[in-house]
Design an enzyme around this catalytic site. Structure first.
Site, mmCIF file in Angstrom:
data_model
loop_
_atom_site.group_PDB
_atom_site.id
_atom_site.type_symbol
_atom_site.label_atom_id
_atom_site.label_comp_id
_atom_site.label_asym_id
_atom_site.label_seq_id
_atom_site.Cartn_x
_atom_site.Cartn_y
_atom_site.Cartn_z
ATOM 1 N N SER A 46 0.728 -1.268 0.058
ATOM 2 C CA SER A 46 -0.113 -0.086 -0.245
ATOM 3 C C SER A 46 0.896 1.256 -0.116
ATOM 4 O O SER A 46 0.133 2.444 0.259
ATOM 5 C CB SER A 46 -1.052 0.140 1.240
ATOM 6 O OG SER A 46 -0.099 -0.293 2.356
ATOM 7 N N THR A 196 1.733 6.916 0.240
ATOM 8 C CA THR A 196 0.830 5.900 -0.017
ATOM 9 C C THR A 196 0.674 5.570 -1.530
ATOM 10 O O THR A 196 0.709 6.565 -2.242
ATOM 11 C CB THR A 196 -0.446 6.201 0.592
ATOM 12 O OG1 THR A 196 -1.266 5.246 0.469
ATOM 13 C CG2 THR A 196 -1.224 7.453 -0.131
ATOM 14 N N VAL A 207 -7.013 10.641 -5.915
ATOM 15 C CA VAL A 207 -6.017 11.132 -5.045
ATOM 16 C C VAL A 207 -6.719 11.008 -3.729
ATOM 17 O O VAL A 207 -7.829 11.512 -3.505
ATOM 18 C CB VAL A 207 -5.625 12.454 -5.555
ATOM 19 C CG1 VAL A 207 -4.455 13.125 -4.334
ATOM 20 C CG2 VAL A 207 -4.739 12.364 -6.825
ATOM 21 N N GLY A 208 -5.934 10.582 -2.752
ATOM 22 C CA GLY A 208 -6.375 10.543 -1.262
ATOM 23 C C GLY A 208 -5.850 11.630 -0.407
ATOM 24 O O GLY A 208 -5.787 12.661 -0.983
ATOM 25 N N ASP A 209 -6.251 11.504 0.757
ATOM 26 C CA ASP A 209 -5.750 12.435 1.967
ATOM 27 C C ASP A 209 -4.478 12.592 2.201
ATOM 28 O O ASP A 209 -3.887 13.861 2.484
ATOM 29 C CB ASP A 209 -6.422 12.140 2.984
ATOM 30 C CG ASP A 209 -5.655 10.808 3.852
ATOM 31 O OD1 ASP A 209 -5.814 9.889 2.965
ATOM 32 O OD2 ASP A 209 -5.678 10.798 4.716
ATOM 33 N N THR A 229 -4.318 7.924 8.799
ATOM 34 C CA THR A 229 -4.358 6.995 7.853
ATOM 35 C C THR A 229 -5.753 6.277 7.573
ATOM 36 O O THR A 229 -6.840 6.512 8.549
ATOM 37 C CB THR A 229 -3.598 5.851 8.376
ATOM 38 O OG1 THR A 229 -3.371 4.869 7.401
ATOM 39 C CG2 THR A 229 -3.562 5.092 9.843
ATOM 40 N N GLY A 230 -6.101 5.493 6.536
ATOM 41 C CA GLY A 230 -7.478 5.102 6.419
ATOM 42 C C GLY A 230 -7.966 5.497 5.271
ATOM 43 O O GLY A 230 -7.532 6.221 4.360
ATOM 44 N N GLY A 232 -9.117 7.739 2.703
ATOM 45 C CA GLY A 232 -8.794 8.997 2.495
ATOM 46 C C GLY A 232 -10.014 9.907 2.401
ATOM 47 O O GLY A 232 -9.914 11.311 2.829
HETATM 48 N N1 GLY Z 1 -5.324 7.180 3.228
HETATM 49 C C1 GLY Z 1 -4.770 6.652 2.166
HETATM 50 C C2 GLY Z 1 -5.673 7.076 1.071
HETATM 51 O O1 GLY Z 1 -7.013 6.979 1.289
HETATM 52 O O2 GLY Z 1 -5.466 7.156 -0.197
#
Ligand code: GLY
Length: 322
Positions: A46, A196, A207-209, A229-230, A232
């Site tokens: 990941s 990540t 795109v995440g957080d 984390t988790g 996003g």
């Molecule tokens: N926390 C990583 C994502 O959601 O991309």
């Protein structure tokens, strides 16, 4: 001195962070070095090389880094470079910008002398091919339990029966999601990093957080550093890292701060049972905390008084500050 990292895959990186600050290194150098360990670890599917690709079979990476002075850099949707954290740091240090994305970030990385490499590994390619080959569509679910870390489960239906993809042949440690790292060095300076490959088999372009300053990561050297984390999308809607740091700036105690951040996430109408969020925070005076919306969130702590140790939140709870 203190080092915190998310998930079991943070164990080695966190040791690297702590060794670095113990030998006098800056928190900023330490979190970058720790993040690079995870990015290079192909068994961590990941983050970085070996990360699970998107729906097109492309590995696209997100990362951000921030120091005690409010300097920050981020890259998103980067392909072909295994260390987005170092590109993010370079954005912070040599460009006038905070974030570069996609082809522009890759162009910048090339100009800065970063080398490209193949990020799909045999294991991640095999997983992608299995995911793609399922006519009924393989569903990716996050399994959480009180006993063990969260892990991705790959489910499909065959002849009306629910089955799980056998991952035993794949060289993966099963852990998932962003690595977030926070450090407080010998001089009491704070820094954080977050990197990540994002959601497994995500929509191309998602795109995440993690690269969003204030969502996946936020640092204010006089106040606190926080990382999330988790899933996003939940973190982006809540601006969780900024939310935590800003409350501490306003004098809220760490435990209440984390509770308020979890409450905001728990009130998100998009939240479902298979989603997880883990939060870590270090206050400027060295007190720290961790929290998650449900059991299974593991994190690693190393400090002057504690050797590098894996901990777990056991369900909507806290490991409050020392
Ligand atoms: N926390 C990583 C994502 O959601 O991309």
């Amino acid at each position: 001195m203190l080092a915190l990292s998310t998930w079991k895959h943070g164990f080695k990186p966190n040791q690297v962070v702590f060794d670095s600050i113990s030998s006098g290194g800056s928190a900023l150098d330490a979190v970058e070095a720790g993040a690079r360990v995870c990015e290079a670890d192909e068994t961590c599917m990941s983050v970085g090389k070996g990360g699970i690709p998107d729906e097109l079979g492309l590995v696209t990476l997100d990362a951000s880094i921030m120091d005690h002075n409010g300097n920050c850099g981020a890259v998103s949707f980067v392909q072909g470079y295994s260390h987005p954290i170092s590109i993010a740091r370079r954005v912070m240090e040599v460009s006038p910008h905070v974030m570069l994305t996609g082809a522009g970030a890759e162009r910048f990385a090339h100009e800065q002398g970063f080398m490209t490499e193949e990020l799909l590994t045999d294991a991640s390619r095999a997983l992608y091919e299995k995911w793609k080959a399922r006519p009924s569509g393989l569903k990716v679910r996050l399994r959480h339990s009180e006993e063990s870390e969260n892990e991705y489960v790959f489910e499909y239906e065959e002849d009306g029966i629910k089955k799980e993809l056998d991952r035993t042949a794949l060289s993966t440690n099963g852990s998932h999601d962003t690595i977030g790292l926070l450090a407080r060095d010998k001089n009491g300076l704070l820094a954080g990093a977050c990197t990540t490959s994002g959601l497994a088999f995500k929509q191309h372009g998602r795109v995440g957080d993690s690269p969003i300053i204030g969502a996946g990561l936020y640092v204010d050297g006089n106040t606190a550093a926080a990382v999330a984390t988790g899933n996003g999308e939940l973190v982006m809607r809540a601006c969780s890292s900024y939310h935590i740091v800003e409350q501490i700036r306003n004098g809220v105690e760490i435990t209440q701060t984390l509770q308020n951040a979890l409450d905001r996430i728990n009130n998100d109408k998009h939240l479902t049972d298979d989603m997880q969020i883990g939060l870590l925070v270090i206050r400027a005076d060295g007190k720290w905390g961790a929290a998650s919306i449900r059991g299974g969130f593991q994190f690693v702590v190393a400090s002057d008084t504690m050797s590098n140790t894996l901990h777990q939140c056991n369900g909507f709870d806290f490991h409050p500050a020392q």
